[in-house]
Design a protein around this motif. Structure first.
Motif, mmCIF file in Angstrom:
data_model
loop_
_atom_site.group_PDB
_atom_site.id
_atom_site.type_symbol
_atom_site.label_atom_id
_atom_site.label_comp_id
_atom_site.label_asym_id
_atom_site.label_seq_id
_atom_site.Cartn_x
_atom_site.Cartn_y
_atom_site.Cartn_z
ATOM 1 N N TYR A 602 0.708 -1.432 -0.337
ATOM 2 C CA TYR A 602 -0.035 0.320 -0.255
ATOM 3 C C TYR A 602 0.382 1.391 0.335
ATOM 4 C CZ TYR A 602 -2.883 -3.889 1.670
ATOM 5 O OH TYR A 602 -3.302 -4.911 1.533
ATOM 6 N N GLU A 603 1.832 1.199 0.996
ATOM 7 C CA GLU A 603 2.941 2.557 0.502
ATOM 8 C C GLU A 603 3.242 2.073 -1.129
ATOM 9 O OE1 GLU A 603 4.972 1.680 5.350
ATOM 10 O OE2 GLU A 603 5.745 1.439 3.562
ATOM 11 N N ALA A 604 3.421 1.017 -1.403
ATOM 12 C CA ALA A 604 3.884 1.282 -2.862
ATOM 13 C C ALA A 604 3.104 2.346 -3.517
ATOM 14 C CB ALA A 604 4.272 -0.047 -3.230
ATOM 15 N N VAL A 605 1.890 1.837 -3.746
ATOM 16 C CA VAL A 605 0.814 2.148 -4.298
ATOM 17 C C VAL A 605 1.071 3.713 -3.993
ATOM 18 C CG1 VAL A 605 -1.307 3.621 -4.164
ATOM 19 C CG2 VAL A 605 -1.139 0.546 -5.025
ATOM 20 N N ILE A 606 1.400 4.454 -2.966
ATOM 21 C CA ILE A 606 1.010 5.899 -2.656
ATOM 22 C C ILE A 606 2.530 6.731 -3.668
ATOM 23 C CG2 ILE A 606 1.335 7.396 -0.175
ATOM 24 C CD1 ILE A 606 -1.373 6.139 -0.707
ATOM 25 N N ARG A 607 3.883 6.105 -3.112
ATOM 26 C CA ARG A 607 4.463 6.103 -4.083
ATOM 27 C C ARG A 607 4.558 6.766 -5.145
ATOM 28 N NH1 ARG A 607 7.397 2.646 -0.121
ATOM 29 N NH2 ARG A 607 7.165 1.272 -2.130
ATOM 30 N N ARG A 608 3.777 5.673 -6.112
ATOM 31 C CA ARG A 608 3.223 5.415 -7.661
ATOM 32 C C ARG A 608 2.820 6.609 -7.118
ATOM 33 N NH1 ARG A 608 5.595 5.950 -12.084
ATOM 34 N NH2 ARG A 608 3.770 5.120 -13.498
ATOM 35 N N MET A 609 1.849 7.084 -6.934
ATOM 36 C CA MET A 609 0.962 8.434 -7.152
ATOM 37 C C MET A 609 2.364 9.777 -7.138
ATOM 38 S SD MET A 609 -2.645 8.395 -5.241
ATOM 39 C CE MET A 609 -3.051 9.557 -5.955
ATOM 40 N N ASN A 610 2.610 9.793 -5.858
ATOM 41 C CA ASN A 610 4.022 10.954 -5.859
ATOM 42 C C ASN A 610 5.129 11.196 -7.076
ATOM 43 O OD1 ASN A 610 2.860 11.745 -3.590
ATOM 44 N ND2 ASN A 610 3.472 10.392 -1.783
ATOM 45 N N ALA A 611 5.217 10.055 -7.521
ATOM 46 C CA ALA A 611 5.811 10.319 -8.207
ATOM 47 C C ALA A 611 5.570 10.590 -9.426
ATOM 48 C CB ALA A 611 6.573 8.162 -8.833
ATOM 49 N N ILE A 612 4.206 10.580 -10.298
ATOM 50 C CA ILE A 612 3.201 10.618 -10.580
ATOM 51 C C ILE A 612 3.113 12.162 -11.015
ATOM 52 C CG2 ILE A 612 1.374 10.535 -12.094
ATOM 53 C CD1 ILE A 612 1.492 7.708 -11.481
#
Length: 623
Positions: A602-612
């Protein structure tokens, strides 16, 4: 309900809505036959379907007569389970045909009656087989293991036998199970009533959009809420939710009754809660559900960052709920069905040539019902009959969302095809927890393909914005739905009554939390808090959370496949799909390298959103 009786819905997961052709509606008759599915491989005619239903009904006494034979010896057990399995295959075929027809035209009386007859038959079959689980449990684990060593034919039933023993503490006596099974059609009637109310009985109003009258119903609402003109969007929201809100009390009764049913059944079966009862069927720990909600709550600042970026890019003075859906950048590109197929085939190239080729074959058959029509259900789904090609139901709107939906549903379709080719009927039906991973992985691969092909910064911004919206809708929105389910069931367990107004209050609080109303991020207008009545998934208790967990899992698998130097990650992923229902889902993912009970995915999803958003802000600064 006994696991050996088919539930009152098609075996394969349905996505977004409920679920030619032989009996088309007036709205669908003008469609190109290539854009409607062919149900004749299932039944050649309505008469053939009815004959099969009558045969299934006539067989019930013979199935009941098997009672008392299961523990005699290994051969008797195998014979009985084989006959029960064959009955379930016939039931699956009957159900899929009935639902496929009804969902293409809910107005047709024959379609409604056919589904009603299937509800009755399912209840009768459940009652006829209610003794099966208690009788297997009486045999005991030690003797069942001995039977399986003695008769290799029992291997196909091993997964079901495992579940029967595992759920023994939650199984009622044979008489009680018979009563519960017989009541299945009654217990499922609230979902059907909600569907008929939305698709048939509500008289949806029309408004003028771009100079033309447009009906605003549960299908067209999804299209018009994306309109670039803010005044039109507000008019669409006000019209749709204004009409929906007039039935708040009725929707409150249907959903409140469904929640009450879940709570009562959990108590009867001695589960600590309704959520625990739902998750127990697929061996999913309750901690996975609660970890998802907790980690998503921690990520709300990232969601609020996205909303602020949306407000900036749309150049709005403030943000309202009707500002979520328009594209961040205007892009006048139409995607017909053939183009959607082409893009999907290109996107799944990382899954290997055999996957691509099989998908191409399926897309070349009449396996889809594609276009919207009067009386047709909204949304999209995939279903299947074991041994036949998967069926995909769409409402294609020629936009990029429609491309993504086609890729999503054929993720389900290919999952079905791979599992059916690798497993016997008894082990092929995969759990919902795994089902959405296959669908969302295809969406992620489509996004990666489109970004790699983007020809300008604006096109890349459009696609990145679409990916952000997919993460919002699939991860945050579905987790908000999951939290709504927790709160409604907790309320009933605490002795509270769920009226329509109470459901609206609970939902409104969550809307405000997730969308930053108190922080000044987005204003949630009270008239839109009846949105809960628009969500059909709430009638399948604790279903929607799996979209969010699957979003995290799909991102994991797609990223690992894309960055691999060999085929190992791809085959690991495909083997999860090929396993069908032969493995416990959380354990299977853990063996594939993904721990869904930890915060990491779930932390990885948040990181992906921030990277986008980092990339979008960089591109915006260069414009």
């Amino acid at each position: 309900m006994p696991r050996f009786a088919l539930p009152t819905a098609p075996r394969r997961p349905l996505v977004m809505a409920l679920w030619l052709c032989l009996s088309l509606s007036a709205g669908a008759q003008a469609a190109d036959p290539a854009l409607t599915w062919d149900l004749t491989p299932i039944y050649a005619s309505d008469n053939a379907w009815d004959a099969a239903r009558q045969a299934a009904l006539a067989e019930l006494p013979a199935l009941s007569a098997l009672r008392g034979t299961l523990g005699r010896d290994a051969a008797s057990l195998r014979t009985a389970l084989d006959r029960i399995s064959a009955a379930n295959q016939r039931m699956e075929r009957l159900w899929v045909y009935a639902y496929a027809l009804q969902s293409t035209d809910n107005r047709e009386r024959r379609h409604q009656e056919r589904v009603g007859l299937m509800g009755q038959l399912s209840g009768q079959l459940g009652a006829a087989l209610a003794w099966v689980e208690p009788e297997i449990q009486q045999i005991g684990a030690q003797r069942l293991a001995q039977f399986q060593r003695q008769d290799a034919g029992l291997a196909r039933h091993a997964t079901r036998l495992h579940h029967v023993l595992r759920l023994q503490p939650h199984t009622l006596g044979a008489e009680a199970e018979s009563v519960v099974a017989a009541l299945a059609p009654v217990r499922g009637a609230t979902a059907q009533a909600r569907g008929l109310l939305v698709d048939v009985d509500i008289r949806w109003p029309s408004i003028t959009i771009d100079g033309k009258p447009e009906k605003i119903d549960d299908t067209s609402y999804g299209r018009w809420r994306q309109h670039p003109d803010r005044a039109v969007r507000k008019h669409v929201f006000d019209t749709f939710f204004g009409q929906l809100g007039q039935f708040e009390s009725t929707f409150g009764i249907t959903l409140g009754t469904a929640v009450q049913d879940n709570v009562v059944m959990a108590q009867l079966r001695k589960h600590p809660s309704a959520v625990a009862a739902s998750l127990a069927a697929d061996e999913v720990p309750e901690s996975v559900y609660r970890t998802l909600v907790a980690e998503t709550r921690k990520g709300l600042p990232t969601l609020h960052r996205y909303f602020r970026l949306r407000q900036q890019m749309l150049k709005l003075p403030d943000l309202h709920y009707y500002d979520i859906y328009p594209a961040l950048l205007k892009r006048d590109v139409s995607y017909g069905v053939d183009e959607a197929k082409r893009l999907t085939l290109a996107a799944v190239q990382p899954l290997g040539a055999p996957y691509q080729q099989q998908l191409q074959r399926l897309l070349g058959q009449r396996t889809m019902h594609v276009l919207p029509a009067e009386g047709k259900s909204g949304g999209a789904y995939q279903t299947s009959v074991y041994g036949e090609s998967p069926l995909v139901f769409l409402n294609h709107q020629n936009d990029y969302d429609s491309v993504s939906t086609l890729a999503h549903e054929w993720g389900h379709g290919m999952h079905t095809a791979l599992a059916n080719a690798s497993q016997p009927f008894e082990k092929a039906s995969y759990p919902l927890f795994i089902a959405e991973i296959a669908a969302i992985t295809n969406e992620v691969l489509l996004s990666q393909h489109m970004l790699a092909q983007a020809k300008s910064p604006d096109e890349k911004l459009y696609l990145l914005g679409h990916e952000l919206e997919r993460l919002r809708g699939t991860y945050f929105r579905q987790t908000m739905f999951a939290e709504f389910e927790l709160r409604t069931h907790d309320a009933v367990q605490a002795g509270e009554s769920l009226s329509g107004k109470r459901l609206t209050e609970i939902y409104c609080g969550l809307l405000k939390d997730y969308h930053g109303d108190a922080q000044g991020v987005m204003k949630i207008d009270p008239q839109y808090c009846q949105e809960w009545a628009f969500i059909p998934h709430f009638y399948r208790g604790f279903y929607v959370y799996q979209y969010a967990t699957s979003m995290a899992a799909a991102q994991f698998f797609a990223d690992r496949i894309a960055s691999a130097s060999d085929a190992t990650p791809r085959e690991t992923y495909l083997n999860v799909l090929r396993a069908g229902g032969s493995q416990a889902p959380v354990a299977a993912l853990k063996r594939a390298g993904l721990d869904m009970d930890s915060p990491a995915p779930y932390e990885a999803v948040i990181r992906r959103m921030n990277a986008i958003m980092d990339e979008m802000e960089r591109l915006l600064a260069q414009r």
